[in-house]
Write an enzyme that holds these catalytic residues in place. Sequence first.
Site, PDB file in Angstrom:
ATOM      1  N   MET A 126      50.862   9.149  -4.490  1.00 42.65           N
ATOM      2  CA  MET A 126      51.582  10.170  -4.210  1.00 42.65           C
ATOM      3  C   MET A 126      52.094  10.037  -2.804  1.00 42.65           C
ATOM      4  SD  MET A 126      51.236  13.290  -6.984  1.00 42.65           S
ATOM      5  CE  MET A 126      50.039  13.966  -6.240  1.00 42.65           C
ATOM      6  N   GLY A 127      51.714   9.129  -2.085  1.00 40.99           N
ATOM      7  CA  GLY A 127      52.070   8.953  -0.755  1.00 40.99           C
ATOM      8  C   GLY A 127      50.883   9.659   0.165  1.00 40.99           C
ATOM      9  N   HIS A 162      43.879   4.727   0.003  1.00 37.45           N
ATOM     10  CA  HIS A 162      44.683   3.921  -0.759  1.00 37.45           C
ATOM     11  C   HIS A 162      44.917   2.516  -0.154  1.00 37.45           C
ATOM     12  CE1 HIS A 162      46.473   8.283  -0.702  1.00 37.45           C
ATOM     13  NE2 HIS A 162      46.388   7.998  -1.834  1.00 37.45           N
ATOM     14  N   GLN A 174      40.915  11.137 -14.227  1.00 47.00           N
ATOM     15  CA  GLN A 174      42.277  10.364 -14.364  1.00 47.00           C
ATOM     16  C   GLN A 174      42.400   9.195 -14.786  1.00 47.00           C
ATOM     17  OE1 GLN A 174      45.390  11.412 -11.317  1.00 47.00           O
ATOM     18  NE2 GLN A 174      44.942   9.073 -10.932  1.00 47.00           N
ATOM     19  N   LEU A 200      37.663  10.301   0.807  1.00 45.74           N
ATOM     20  CA  LEU A 200      38.886  10.668   1.534  1.00 45.74           C
ATOM     21  C   LEU A 200      39.930  10.936   0.453  1.00 45.74           C
ATOM     22  CD1 LEU A 200      39.187   7.175   3.908  1.00 45.74           C
ATOM     23  CD2 LEU A 200      38.092   9.316   4.052  1.00 45.74           C
TER      24      LEU A 200
END
Length: 307
Positions: free
Chosen positions: A40-41, A47, A168, A199
Site C-alpha cells: 500500500m506504498g 517492503h 493476512q 517495521l
Amino acid sequence: MSVSQAAPVPLQIVRTVAELRGVMRGWRAQGLSVALVPTMGALHEGHLDLVREGLRRADRVVTSVFVNPTQFAAHEDLGAYPRQQERDAELLDQTGGHLMFAPTVDEMYAPGAVTRITVGDAETGGPSQGLEGDFRPQMFGGVALVVAKLLNQVQADVAVFGEKDWQQLMVVRRMVRDLDIPTEIFGLPTVRDDHGLALSSRNAYLSADELQIARRLNVILREAADRAAAGQPLATVENDAVAALLEAGFDTVDYVAVRQTDSLAAFSSGVVEGPARILTAARIGRTRLIDNMAVQGARFEGLGSRF
C-alpha cells in the site's frame, strides 16, 4: 525458475491494467519469470526486503502501490494512510525493482463492480475468522479481493508477502489454494528495528515517547511465547501478556492469542500441542500495532519431539 543476471533495468511506472498487461506480455515473450510484491506504498526497509526476495526468485519484480479502500472501514485511517509515490518510486529504482503498478481506485475497481471474495466464515471456519477478523471484519474480504485481482493482472510466478501480517498471509495462501491460482505465495520473516519493533508504515505516527512503549511489544510477546512453549496454560499466558502490555503503557489491547500456525484455530486443550504462533494487536494513542512470532521449541507430552 532461473533468474536472469542481466544489467539493471530502469524502473517503469504504469497506472492502468492495460499498460501492465502489455509489459507482462513483453516479459513473457522473452521467457522471463515474474514476482509480485503487493504493497500500500509508504515503502520502508521491510517492503524493500520483499522486493529483494522477489529479485532472488524471479527475473522481473512488479511492486504494486495501492491504498486499497475495500479493506478499510468507514472509521479507519484510509484518508490519513501515508502516500508518497514519488519517494516509493525512488526507493524501488534504487533497490532494483522493475515495475511499479500504481493504479487509481477507479482503475482497480471499475464503477458498478459487485464481486466480493470471502475466505471462510463462521460456519466453515478458515484463517479469516477471529483475531483481526473480529476487530476489522471488513479487512480480509478487501485483502482477498485486491490480491486476487493483482494475481490475475500480473500472472506472477511468485508473490512475496511479509510475515508481520501473519493472518493476512494465511488468508492469501488459503484463497490461492481454494481458487487454484498457480502463483507460489512466499512469506518473508518480519523486518525489525534494532530494538525488535516490527517495521510498519504506521510507526511514523508514533511520538518519541510512544516509540519507546512500542518497542516493548516484541519483548512481551517473546516472553509469552516462551511460556506457551513450556506448556503453560494458554489462557494464563495470554491474560498475563495483555496485563504486561497495559502496564508497559499501551492504551488498549485488542488481543493476544496463541493459535495453530496455519489454520489459526485455537488449541482445544488449552495448551500448545503442535506448531503455533502468538499474535497480538495493541494501541498507543491513535496508532494500532500488530505483531506475531513463532512459538519455538514447544514440547508435547508423549511425542518426545520438538517442532
